[in-house]
Design a protein around this motif. Structure first.
Motif, PDB file in Angstrom:
ATOM      1  N   ASP A   1     -13.685  48.830  90.574  1.00 20.78           N
ATOM      2  CA  ASP A   1     -14.089  48.400  89.236  1.00 20.78           C
ATOM      3  C   ASP A   1     -13.054  47.423  88.708  1.00 20.78           C
ATOM      4  O   ASP A   1     -11.837  47.672  88.816  1.00 20.78           O
ATOM      5  CB  ASP A   1     -14.145  49.588  88.256  1.00 20.78           C
ATOM      6  N   ALA A   2     -13.503  46.327  88.113  1.00 23.77           N
ATOM      7  CA  ALA A   2     -12.627  45.411  87.384  1.00 23.77           C
ATOM      8  C   ALA A   2     -12.958  45.547  85.903  1.00 23.77           C
ATOM      9  O   ALA A   2     -14.125  45.446  85.511  1.00 23.77           O
ATOM     10  CB  ALA A   2     -12.833  43.977  87.855  1.00 23.77           C
ATOM     11  N   ASN A   3     -11.925  45.778  85.075  1.00 24.99           N
ATOM     12  CA  ASN A   3     -12.138  46.081  83.659  1.00 24.99           C
ATOM     13  C   ASN A   3     -11.366  45.107  82.774  1.00 24.99           C
ATOM     14  O   ASN A   3     -10.187  44.813  83.034  1.00 24.99           O
ATOM     15  CB  ASN A   3     -11.667  47.500  83.343  1.00 24.99           C
ATOM     16  N   TYR A   4     -12.029  44.628  81.723  1.00 24.79           N
ATOM     17  CA  TYR A   4     -11.340  43.875  80.675  1.00 24.79           C
ATOM     18  C   TYR A   4     -11.338  44.735  79.421  1.00 24.79           C
ATOM     19  O   TYR A   4     -12.393  45.122  78.912  1.00 24.79           O
ATOM     20  CB  TYR A   4     -12.035  42.545  80.395  1.00 24.79           C
ATOM     21  N   ASN A   5     -10.139  45.060  78.934  1.00 22.76           N
ATOM     22  CA  ASN A   5      -9.969  45.927  77.777  1.00 22.76           C
ATOM     23  C   ASN A   5      -9.615  45.097  76.550  1.00 22.76           C
ATOM     24  O   ASN A   5      -8.740  44.224  76.612  1.00 22.76           O
ATOM     25  CB  ASN A   5      -8.857  46.944  78.045  1.00 22.76           C
ATOM     26  N   PHE A   6     -10.264  45.386  75.430  1.00 32.19           N
ATOM     27  CA  PHE A   6     -10.025  44.612  74.219  1.00 32.19           C
ATOM     28  C   PHE A   6     -10.349  45.474  72.997  1.00 32.19           C
ATOM     29  O   PHE A   6     -11.108  46.449  73.091  1.00 32.19           O
ATOM     30  CB  PHE A   6     -10.903  43.355  74.203  1.00 32.19           C
ATOM     31  N   GLY A   7      -9.773  45.113  71.848  1.00 34.75           N
ATOM     32  CA  GLY A   7     -10.089  45.859  70.638  1.00 34.75           C
ATOM     33  C   GLY A   7      -9.088  45.618  69.536  1.00 34.75           C
ATOM     34  O   GLY A   7      -8.141  44.835  69.674  1.00 34.75           O
ATOM     35  N   ASN A   8      -9.297  46.312  68.426  1.00 33.92           N
ATOM     36  CA  ASN A   8      -8.473  46.158  67.236  1.00 33.92           C
ATOM     37  C   ASN A   8      -8.286  47.520  66.578  1.00 33.92           C
ATOM     38  O   ASN A   8      -9.210  48.328  66.529  1.00 33.92           O
ATOM     39  CB  ASN A   8      -9.141  45.184  66.248  1.00 33.92           C
ATOM     40  N   VAL A   9      -7.077  47.767  66.066  1.00 34.01           N
ATOM     41  CA  VAL A   9      -6.774  49.004  65.355  1.00 34.01           C
ATOM     42  C   VAL A   9      -6.095  48.656  64.034  1.00 34.01           C
ATOM     43  O   VAL A   9      -5.196  47.805  63.995  1.00 34.01           O
ATOM     44  CB  VAL A   9      -5.858  49.929  66.183  1.00 34.01           C
ATOM     45  N   GLU A  10      -6.545  49.311  62.965  1.00 31.92           N
ATOM     46  CA  GLU A  10      -5.924  49.138  61.653  1.00 31.92           C
ATOM     47  C   GLU A  10      -5.539  50.500  61.092  1.00 31.92           C
ATOM     48  O   GLU A  10      -6.359  51.417  61.051  1.00 31.92           O
ATOM     49  CB  GLU A  10      -6.884  48.435  60.690  1.00 31.92           C
ATOM     50  N   THR A  11      -4.277  50.632  60.696  1.00 37.55           N
ATOM     51  CA  THR A  11      -3.803  51.864  60.070  1.00 37.55           C
ATOM     52  C   THR A  11      -3.214  51.544  58.708  1.00 37.55           C
ATOM     53  O   THR A  11      -2.611  50.483  58.515  1.00 37.55           O
ATOM     54  CB  THR A  11      -2.745  52.569  60.934  1.00 37.55           C
ATOM     55  N   LYS A  12      -3.381  52.483  57.776  1.00 34.38           N
ATOM     56  CA  LYS A  12      -2.917  52.242  56.409  1.00 34.38           C
ATOM     57  C   LYS A  12      -2.284  53.511  55.865  1.00 34.38           C
ATOM     58  O   LYS A  12      -2.799  54.610  56.051  1.00 34.38           O
ATOM     59  CB  LYS A  12      -4.093  51.826  55.530  1.00 34.38           C
ATOM     60  N   GLY A  13      -1.142  53.342  55.169  1.00 37.47           N
ATOM     61  CA  GLY A  13      -0.465  54.460  54.530  1.00 37.47           C
ATOM     62  C   GLY A  13      -0.163  54.140  53.073  1.00 37.47           C
ATOM     63  O   GLY A  13       0.353  53.058  52.763  1.00 37.47           O
ATOM     64  N   LEU A  14      -0.496  55.066  52.176  1.00 35.98           N
ATOM     65  CA  LEU A  14      -0.246  54.906  50.736  1.00 35.98           C
ATOM     66  C   LEU A  14       0.723  55.980  50.272  1.00 35.98           C
ATOM     67  O   LEU A  14       0.608  57.149  50.655  1.00 35.98           O
ATOM     68  CB  LEU A  14      -1.548  55.020  49.945  1.00 35.98           C
ATOM     69  N   ARG A  15       1.685  55.573  49.407  1.00 32.06           N
ATOM     70  CA  ARG A  15       2.631  56.515  48.810  1.00 32.06           C
ATOM     71  C   ARG A  15       2.739  56.229  47.323  1.00 32.06           C
ATOM     72  O   ARG A  15       2.917  55.077  46.924  1.00 32.06           O
ATOM     73  CB  ARG A  15       4.007  56.395  49.447  1.00 32.06           C
ATOM     74  N   ALA A  16       2.652  57.295  46.511  1.00 30.26           N
ATOM     75  CA  ALA A  16       2.763  57.125  45.059  1.00 30.26           C
ATOM     76  C   ALA A  16       3.308  58.409  44.442  1.00 30.26           C
ATOM     77  O   ALA A  16       2.777  59.493  44.708  1.00 30.26           O
ATOM     78  CB  ALA A  16       1.412  56.775  44.452  1.00 30.26           C
ATOM     79  N   TYR A  17       4.363  58.266  43.638  1.00 30.05           N
ATOM     80  CA  TYR A  17       4.920  59.421  42.928  1.00 30.05           C
ATOM     81  C   TYR A  17       4.102  59.692  41.676  1.00 30.05           C
ATOM     82  O   TYR A  17       3.588  58.760  41.035  1.00 30.05           O
ATOM     83  CB  TYR A  17       6.383  59.165  42.562  1.00 30.05           C
ATOM     84  N   PRO A  18       3.951  60.957  41.294  1.00 31.71           N
ATOM     85  CA  PRO A  18       3.083  61.304  40.163  1.00 31.71           C
ATOM     86  C   PRO A  18       3.409  60.570  38.868  1.00 31.71           C
ATOM     87  O   PRO A  18       2.513  60.184  38.122  1.00 31.71           O
ATOM     88  CB  PRO A  18       3.303  62.816  40.021  1.00 31.71           C
ATOM     89  N   ASP A  19       4.680  60.369  38.558  1.00 34.21           N
ATOM     90  CA  ASP A  19       5.073  59.784  37.277  1.00 34.21           C
ATOM     91  C   ASP A  19       5.540  58.340  37.395  1.00 34.21           C
ATOM     92  O   ASP A  19       6.188  57.820  36.475  1.00 34.21           O
ATOM     93  CB  ASP A  19       6.177  60.639  36.637  1.00 34.21           C
ATOM     94  N   VAL A  20       5.225  57.704  38.532  1.00 29.97           N
ATOM     95  CA  VAL A  20       5.642  56.315  38.730  1.00 29.97           C
ATOM     96  C   VAL A  20       4.423  55.401  38.626  1.00 29.97           C
ATOM     97  O   VAL A  20       3.357  55.698  39.171  1.00 29.97           O
ATOM     98  CB  VAL A  20       6.335  56.135  40.099  1.00 29.97           C
ATOM     99  N   TYR A  21       4.599  54.277  37.912  1.00 30.11           N
ATOM    100  CA  TYR A  21       3.491  53.385  37.588  1.00 30.11           C
ATOM    101  C   TYR A  21       2.866  52.764  38.842  1.00 30.11           C
ATOM    102  O   TYR A  21       1.645  52.675  38.956  1.00 30.11           O
ATOM    103  CB  TYR A  21       4.016  52.296  36.658  1.00 30.11           C
ATOM    104  N   LEU A  22       3.683  52.317  39.790  1.00 37.58           N
ATOM    105  CA  LEU A  22       3.203  51.634  40.993  1.00 37.58           C
ATOM    106  C   LEU A  22       3.441  52.489  42.234  1.00 37.58           C
ATOM    107  O   LEU A  22       4.399  53.258  42.305  1.00 37.58           O
ATOM    108  CB  LEU A  22       3.897  50.285  41.170  1.00 37.58           C
ATOM    109  N   GLY A  23       2.547  52.300  43.213  1.00 34.60           N
ATOM    110  CA  GLY A  23       2.725  52.913  44.511  1.00 34.60           C
ATOM    111  C   GLY A  23       2.946  51.844  45.578  1.00 34.60           C
ATOM    112  O   GLY A  23       2.882  50.644  45.300  1.00 34.60           O
TER     113      GLY A  23
END
Length: 412
Positions: free
Chosen positions: A167-189
């Motif tokens: 078998d001859a294989n061509y592998n391809f693709g895309n991955v997206e990961t996202k992380g969010l952090r926000a403190y309860p009493d802080v205006y911006l995350g």
């Protein structure tokens, strides 16, 4: 009848292809994601063994099996997965419906040729870790995407007992990961967004030995080898501050290196015996040198890899495939077991996978086509050391259409 079945499957796969998050596992964050099973529903229902060289079913695990085909075969499959995720403190549920493969194979004398498309790995998770005090942040992680492969293979029958394939294989693709952090009493995350674009080639070599051991019984031995290869990963990272529902305030590109991920070599060996079109039982061992595997980014430090090993046993039984009086006697009954050390080690704990499978091959139309229904129940991971245990149930379905193609008409 066949036309209606094709239309139904077409609608199913159209829906499945729109949601190619083939996993809900947080473990898919690492490496190239959750590596998918690369065989047909028929093989999967027998614990995942890839030993059989069938004249009317495609074997996507060993290319040497293409040489046994006597009819042109079109095979497509899909899976609906239901997963229960549990930690020592919380639990949740997730489900996915995905396309597993599309393959077409045909015979040409002693040569058999096949090609198709299937997912190689999947990333798809959502993890929410709420704040427990004003000094700890709310955390929210998501990932999606995966790796696909296009394959072209051929098998040749060298003698009446030996067949080789590649078998001859061509592998391809895309991955997206996202992380969010926000403190309860802080205006911006803060938000971290990572993307990776993959590409690379690899090959898979196969050998099958088949011999009679009695008047009706036969012995089969199978081996496959996938040499080590490289997968290029073009990476980007963006850090941003956000307000409310991810309203971006400031976004900054962070330089990260492109990486070259080593795709580990793999060797599988299996053997079994049975009576053709009646019964078969066999086992297979797969070893993969994942100890040298890498992640998409070089700054992931809580994971290591060790060599992976998979053990599978399974088989099938057909009461009487020639029966004209009983449909149930023509059904193929399949079952199997699997155990796998995945090679992934998170926080010093090896992630292992156990499963039991079963399935039915339901004849449709002529004697050579079938709908294949299968079930898999298993467990992966653990709740110890702050990790996640996954109990999963997979329901998978395939259509295998076999017939004579490319036949010149005697009469127009």
């Amino acid at each position: 009848m066949i036309k209606k079945i094709i239309v139904s499957f077409g609608l199913l796969f159209s829906a499945a292809s729109l949601a190619q998050e083939g996993t809900a596992s947080p473990y898919s964050y690492y490496g190239i994601g959750d590596v998918r099973f690369k065989g047909t529903a028929e093989n999967r229902a027998m614990g995942g063994i890839g030993i059989l060289n069938d004249s009317i079913h495609v074997n996507l695990q060993n290319p040497a099996a293409y040489s046994a085909l006597k009819l042109t075969t079109l095979s497509v499959g899909a899976t609906h997965s239901m997963t229960s995720l549990k930690t020592s403190e919380a639990k949740g549920d997730a489900s996915r419906t995905t396309l597993d493969y599309f393959a077409l194979a045909f015979p040409a004398g002693k040569l058999g040729v096949g090609f198709g498309l299937m997912p190689y790995s999947s990333v798809g998770y959502t993890v929410n870790s709420p704040s427990t005090s004003p000094t700890t942040p709310n955390r929210y992680y998501t990932g999606e995407g995966g790796l696909n492969k296009v394959f072209l293979g051929a098998g040749y029958q060298i003698t009446s007992k030996f067949s080789l394939g590649i078998d001859a294989n061509y592998n391809f693709g895309n991955v997206e990961t996202k992380g969010l952090r926000a403190y309860p009493d802080v205006y911006l995350g803060t938000r971290e967004l990572n993307t990776s674009d993959f590409s690379g080639f690899n090959v898979n070599l196969g050998l099958i030995f088949n011999t009679k051991i009695g008047k009706k019984q036969e012995f089969l031995a199978s081996a496959t080898y996938t040499p080590e290869s490289n997968l290029k990963s073009q990476n980007t990272r963006k850090i941003a501050t956000f307000l409310g529902n991810e309203i971006i305030d400031v976004e900054v590109d962070i330089p990260v290196d492109d990486t070259e991920i080593k795709m580990p070599s793999k060797f599988a060996f299996g053997a079994g015996f049975g009576e053709k079109s009646k019964w078969f039982v066999g086992g297979e061992v797969t070893m993969q040198e994942t100890s040298g595997f890498g992640n998409r980014y070089n700054d992931i430090t809580n994971v290591t890899y060790e060599d992976a090993t998979r053990y599978s046993i399974g088989g099938y039984y057909i009461p009487n495939y020639r029966s004209f009086t009983s449909y149930f006697k023509r059904i193929t009954y399949r079952a199997g077991l699997k155990y796998e050390n995945t090679g992934l080690v998170v926080g010093g704990t090896a992630i292992k996978d156990y499963g039991v499978t079963m399935g039915l091959g339901l004849p449709v139309g002529n004697a050579f086509s079938s709908i294949n229904l299968g079930f898999e129940y298993g467990r992966r991971g653990t709740t110890f050391d702050g990790l996640i245990k996954e109990n999963y149930t997979n329901v998978f379905l395939s259509l295998s259409l076999s017939d004579k193609w490319f036949v010149k008409r005697k009469y127009e």
